[in-house]
Design a protein around this motif. Structure first.
Motif, mmCIF file in Angstrom:
data_model
loop_
_atom_site.group_PDB
_atom_site.id
_atom_site.type_symbol
_atom_site.label_atom_id
_atom_site.label_comp_id
_atom_site.label_asym_id
_atom_site.label_seq_id
_atom_site.Cartn_x
_atom_site.Cartn_y
_atom_site.Cartn_z
ATOM 1 N N TRP A 102 0.852 -1.187 0.000
ATOM 2 C CA TRP A 102 0.000 0.000 0.000
ATOM 3 C C TRP A 102 0.888 1.238 0.000
ATOM 4 C CZ3 TRP A 102 -4.907 -0.351 -1.134
ATOM 5 C CH2 TRP A 102 -5.604 -1.530 -0.827
ATOM 6 N N HIS A 103 0.587 2.156 -0.879
ATOM 7 C CA HIS A 103 1.382 3.388 -0.916
ATOM 8 C C HIS A 103 0.611 4.552 -1.507
ATOM 9 C CE1 HIS A 103 2.112 1.488 -4.857
ATOM 10 N NE2 HIS A 103 2.388 2.694 -5.329
ATOM 11 N N VAL A 104 1.087 5.726 -1.163
ATOM 12 C CA VAL A 104 0.708 6.972 -1.831
ATOM 13 C C VAL A 104 1.882 7.246 -2.751
ATOM 14 C CG1 VAL A 104 0.481 9.471 -1.465
ATOM 15 C CG2 VAL A 104 -0.605 7.864 0.135
ATOM 16 N N ASP A 105 1.645 7.521 -4.019
ATOM 17 C CA ASP A 105 2.781 7.720 -4.917
ATOM 18 C C ASP A 105 3.675 8.854 -4.420
ATOM 19 O OD1 ASP A 105 2.404 5.708 -6.808
ATOM 20 O OD2 ASP A 105 1.020 6.920 -8.001
ATOM 21 N N ILE A 106 4.949 8.494 -4.227
ATOM 22 C CA ILE A 106 6.016 9.466 -3.965
ATOM 23 C C ILE A 106 5.730 10.347 -2.735
ATOM 24 C CG2 ILE A 106 7.719 10.932 -5.165
ATOM 25 C CD1 ILE A 106 6.537 10.080 -7.771
ATOM 26 N N ASN A 207 1.399 5.678 4.937
ATOM 27 C CA ASN A 207 1.320 4.456 4.121
ATOM 28 C C ASN A 207 2.536 3.589 4.426
ATOM 29 O OD1 ASN A 207 3.406 4.837 1.665
ATOM 30 N ND2 ASN A 207 2.490 6.831 2.131
ATOM 31 N N PRO A 208 2.335 2.235 4.396
ATOM 32 C CA PRO A 208 3.422 1.349 4.825
ATOM 33 C C PRO A 208 4.669 1.424 3.964
ATOM 34 C CG PRO A 208 1.431 0.090 4.258
ATOM 35 C CD PRO A 208 1.098 1.545 4.096
ATOM 36 N N ASN A 209 4.523 1.807 2.710
ATOM 37 C CA ASN A 209 5.698 1.801 1.835
ATOM 38 C C ASN A 209 6.678 2.915 2.190
ATOM 39 O OD1 ASN A 209 7.125 0.574 -0.158
ATOM 40 N ND2 ASN A 209 5.925 1.352 -1.847
ATOM 41 N N PHE A 210 6.164 4.081 2.526
ATOM 42 C CA PHE A 210 7.053 5.234 2.661
ATOM 43 C C PHE A 210 7.043 5.893 4.047
ATOM 44 C CE2 PHE A 210 5.894 5.461 -2.007
ATOM 45 C CZ PHE A 210 7.060 4.856 -2.428
ATOM 46 N N THR A 211 6.070 5.577 4.910
ATOM 47 C CA THR A 211 6.046 6.236 6.216
ATOM 48 C C THR A 211 6.915 5.454 7.188
ATOM 49 O OG1 THR A 211 3.790 6.912 5.751
ATOM 50 C CG2 THR A 211 4.579 7.251 8.000
ATOM 51 N N ASP A 212 7.949 6.116 7.670
ATOM 52 C CA ASP A 212 8.933 5.429 8.510
ATOM 53 C C ASP A 212 8.538 5.475 9.986
ATOM 54 O OD1 ASP A 212 11.253 4.257 9.424
ATOM 55 O OD2 ASP A 212 12.332 6.161 9.494
ATOM 56 N N ARG A 213 8.154 6.681 10.471
ATOM 57 C CA ARG A 213 7.870 6.789 11.907
ATOM 58 C C ARG A 213 7.061 8.041 12.189
ATOM 59 N NH1 ARG A 213 11.313 10.523 14.348
ATOM 60 N NH2 ARG A 213 12.888 11.256 12.883
ATOM 61 N N ILE A 214 6.434 8.016 13.362
ATOM 62 C CA ILE A 214 5.687 9.192 13.808
ATOM 63 C C ILE A 214 6.583 9.967 14.762
ATOM 64 C CG2 ILE A 214 3.679 9.952 15.130
ATOM 65 C CD1 ILE A 214 2.125 7.713 13.842
ATOM 66 N N LYS A 215 6.689 11.252 14.491
ATOM 67 C CA LYS A 215 7.601 12.079 15.301
ATOM 68 C C LYS A 215 7.104 12.181 16.735
ATOM 69 C CE LYS A 215 9.569 15.808 13.834
ATOM 70 N NZ LYS A 215 9.750 17.167 13.257
ATOM 71 N N GLY A 216 8.053 12.225 17.668
ATOM 72 C CA GLY A 216 7.712 12.441 19.077
ATOM 73 C C GLY A 216 7.317 11.176 19.816
ATOM 74 N N LEU A 217 7.231 10.034 19.116
ATOM 75 C CA LEU A 217 6.928 8.766 19.775
ATOM 76 C C LEU A 217 8.180 7.886 19.745
ATOM 77 C CD1 LEU A 217 3.401 7.782 18.350
ATOM 78 C CD2 LEU A 217 3.951 9.250 20.284
ATOM 79 N N SER A 218 8.264 6.961 20.705
ATOM 80 C CA SER A 218 9.372 5.998 20.652
ATOM 81 C C SER A 218 9.151 5.095 19.439
ATOM 82 C CB SER A 218 9.409 5.148 21.925
ATOM 83 O OG SER A 218 8.274 4.287 21.939
ATOM 84 N N ARG A 219 10.200 4.394 19.053
ATOM 85 C CA ARG A 219 10.082 3.482 17.900
ATOM 86 C C ARG A 219 8.955 2.459 18.132
ATOM 87 N NH1 ARG A 219 10.405 3.176 12.682
ATOM 88 N NH2 ARG A 219 12.414 4.189 12.629
ATOM 89 N N GLN A 220 8.873 1.913 19.373
ATOM 90 C CA GLN A 220 7.819 0.922 19.640
ATOM 91 C C GLN A 220 6.434 1.541 19.542
ATOM 92 O OE1 GLN A 220 10.565 1.359 21.458
ATOM 93 N NE2 GLN A 220 11.207 -0.512 22.532
ATOM 94 N N GLN A 221 6.286 2.739 20.128
ATOM 95 C CA GLN A 221 4.975 3.398 20.086
ATOM 96 C C GLN A 221 4.600 3.742 18.645
ATOM 97 O OE1 GLN A 221 6.094 6.656 22.608
ATOM 98 N NE2 GLN A 221 5.130 5.777 24.447
#
Ligand code: SIN
Length: 283
Positions: A102-106, A207-221
């Motif tokens: 699943w992705h949003v193009d670019i 989107n799972p293809n390009f979104t790496d992380r949400i800012k301000g949360l730990s990697r697990q969160q």
């Protein structure tokens, strides 16, 4: 409530998609018709047209109804003599492009394309369907308290996070091309909830293809919250799945949807021409 005087529209599912009947995309000179097509794309998010015959010039003209075809492009090869026409082709011993996520193009760029015109030339007898998910339907399905929380968040989108490195691995000078692509596309930050500038509707923009992380949360969160959001897009109620035929055109709104090209046809020949279009500011 939208009204249409010229278009014959058949909704595809209640939440997303419509088939447009009786339109020849090769000849859309009439501004009234062009305006209704823009209105329909904003309302239905992905439009399907069967039995179309388009030259590359005509496909580019169709994209121009909705935006500027010169905006951001992916890493697909280009059609000879047409730098804005991308060629998505799979054949025996050929490359795979990693679009079966699943992705949003670019979305790893600061100003992603606002939509795409995809035109099928060769389609396997079975398989190779493309699915779209509605990011507005996902937002609207969430409880108000969660919507409000998500509206405060931003997410990092990155080329490096994508499936594209797998594509570069298949190329002879792939390491060098990958290093260059990575240097050219540094990570960008987008709000997790965006407002569609045409419809005014809010939508989930991860989107799972390009979104790496949400800012301000730990990697697990961050991973847990993103997994939850990605799972919402899996709900069939929010999806439209197109079974391609040769000469089908799909036009989608790249702001309000995510999409996924199924990879279930082994190495059979599948060939589509893609023209993305954009604006100076997508949001
Ligand atoms: C894409 O634009 O992500 C590819 C879609 C497809 O090949 O169906």
């Amino acid at each position: 409530m939208s009204s249409y005087q010229l278009l014959n529209i058949e909704p595809y599912t209640p939440n997303i998609g419509a088939t447009i009947l009786d339109v020849d995309l090769a000849h859309i000179g009439d501004e009234g018709l062009r305006s209704e097509l823009r209105q329909a794309l904003a309302q239905y998010q992905v439009l399907f047209f069967r039995k179309q015959t388009l030259t590359p010039e005509q496909q580019i003209e169709v994209a121009k109804i909705f935006g500027d075809p010169d905006k951001a492009k992916a890493f697909f090869p280009r059609l000879e003599n047409y730098k804005v026409v991308e060629v998505i082709e799979t054949k025996p011993a050929g490359h795979r492009y990693g679009v079966d996520q699943w992705h949003v193009d670019i979305s790893f760029s600061a100003n992603p394309p606002t939509g795409t015109v995809l035109y099928s030339q060769v389609i396997p007898p079975a398989g190779g369907d493309t699915l779209w998910g509605s990011s507005t339907a996902v937002f609207e399905s969430l409880p108000k308290s969660l919507q409000l929380y998500l509206e405060e968040l931003e997410a990092v989108h990155s080329f490096e996070h994508s499936g594209w490195p797998g594509y570069f691995d298949q190329l002879e000078n792939g390491d060098e091309l990958y290093r260059k692509a990575r240097a050219d596309h540094l990570p960008v930050v987008h709000p997790v909830v965006r407002t569609h500038p045409v419809t005014g509707k809010k939508l989930i923009y991860v989107n799972p293809n390009f979104t790496d992380r949400i800012k301000g949360l730990s990697r697990q969160q961050s991973d847990a919250l993103l997994s939850f959001l990605f799972a919402q897009f899996q709900r069939p109620e929010f999806q439209a799945r197109l079974r391609w035929e040769k000469n089908t055109v799909a036009i989608w709104d790249n702001r309000a949807t995510v999409h996924y090209a199924t990879n279930d046809y082994d190495s059979q020949h599948r060939l589509l021409h893609r023209v993305t279009f954009g604006e100076n500011q997508a949001f």
